[in-house]
Design an enzyme around this catalytic site. Sequence first.
Site, PDB file in Angstrom:
ATOM      1  N   CYS A 144       0.831  -1.211   0.000  1.00 42.44           N
ATOM      2  CA  CYS A 144       0.000   0.000   0.000  1.00 42.44           C
ATOM      3  C   CYS A 144       0.866   1.262   0.000  1.00 42.44           C
ATOM      4  O   CYS A 144       1.623   1.495  -0.938  1.00 42.44           O
ATOM      5  CB  CYS A 144      -0.966  -0.061   1.185  1.00 42.44           C
ATOM      6  SG  CYS A 144      -2.325   1.123   1.112  1.00 42.44           S
ATOM      7  N   ALA A 145       0.805   2.089   1.041  1.00 45.59           N
ATOM      8  CA  ALA A 145       1.638   3.295   1.116  1.00 45.59           C
ATOM      9  C   ALA A 145       3.025   2.997   1.685  1.00 45.59           C
ATOM     10  O   ALA A 145       3.923   3.846   1.613  1.00 45.59           O
ATOM     11  CB  ALA A 145       0.951   4.354   1.972  1.00 45.59           C
TER      12      ALA A 145
END
Lengths: 188, 188
Positions: free
Chosen positions: B105-106
């Site tokens: 994800c991030a």
Amino acid sequence: MSKKACVFLAPGAEEMEFVIAVDVLRRGDVNVTVAGLPNANTVKCSRQVNIVPDCSLVEAAKKGPYDVLVLPGGLGGAQALSKSEEVGKLLKEQESAGRFIAAICAAPIALKAHGIGTGKNITSYPSVELQLTEGGSYIYKQDKVVVDSNIITSRGPGTAFDFALKLVDLLQGKDKASEVAKAMLLSY
Amino acid sequence: MSKKACVFLAPGAEEMEFVIAVDVLRRGDVNVTVAGLPNANTVKCSRQVNIVPDCSLVEAAKKGPYDVLVLPGGLGGAQALSKSEEVGKLLKEQESAGRFIAAICAAPIALKAHGIGTGKNITSYPSVELQLTEGGSYIYKQDKVVVDSNIITSRGPGTAFDFALKLVDLLQGKDKASEVAKAMLLSY
């Protein structure tokens, strides 16, 4: 007024099914209360993840009624929900009022234990199918998510996103469910 | 000797990505330590689920080395991992030793912040793609899971099962990953 959900958290709950339900409902702007059993202490889940409830089940009950009561799976968690008189009382009130009750994986055994949704179409984790169908209590389906009027059931970790997105759809509409799914890189 | 994983848990972590990694690795018989930042206190995740780490990051570091270090997403969590000197130190040691580093994800922004995996193929949550490719640090892919030697990256909640099952495959073999997937009603 915003929609409200109460997600039960008992020792032995399947933490992925629990967290996916809470997270996806909150992404869908549903006001979620995590209700701990037997109290508000930290709960050890089925794979030893330790999660702190928002409050005890007794406290959560005072904040109701809820648009949906959610029962995550995990055999230990489902057995604890089956044995809890307070859970039984809340489920019966919820059913009488025609509001949503949602259970995934092994948790439909708690619906049976408390006499909820009798005669309805349901599904569950495959290993508890016989326990559920014994005595002709339910019509058993193998779909990922089964909705029969106010009872929503689903099968396991691999169907937990489908289950949670269906709840967002039922409470907030299909557009909101699609929006939440897209932000998670899923489709609905 | 059993395989070991350390999963970082910082405030603002995406709780589904965190829990799916821990749960699936434990289902795959990997010995998982949940390492809390900044200490062993309860961590509030991105959608307000409160999770208690097994120990602090400093304590977890003493129990290493780990076969894999796992960085869950959530922008707040990823930023905390980016800023942590202790995380940077552990990631650099892990890379020097050629052991696995996995980010979803991030969280790949924390790899960039600490200068990890430079020049390698990676993926991430779509919104941080530009931040990652700026300056030519990485070759960006859009696959659900990208493995480039010791660096494993993935995209978001909707790819978290694929990511975790890939880690089980790399540590315990494809048969174990398939077995774990089947029990969750998924395929691998």
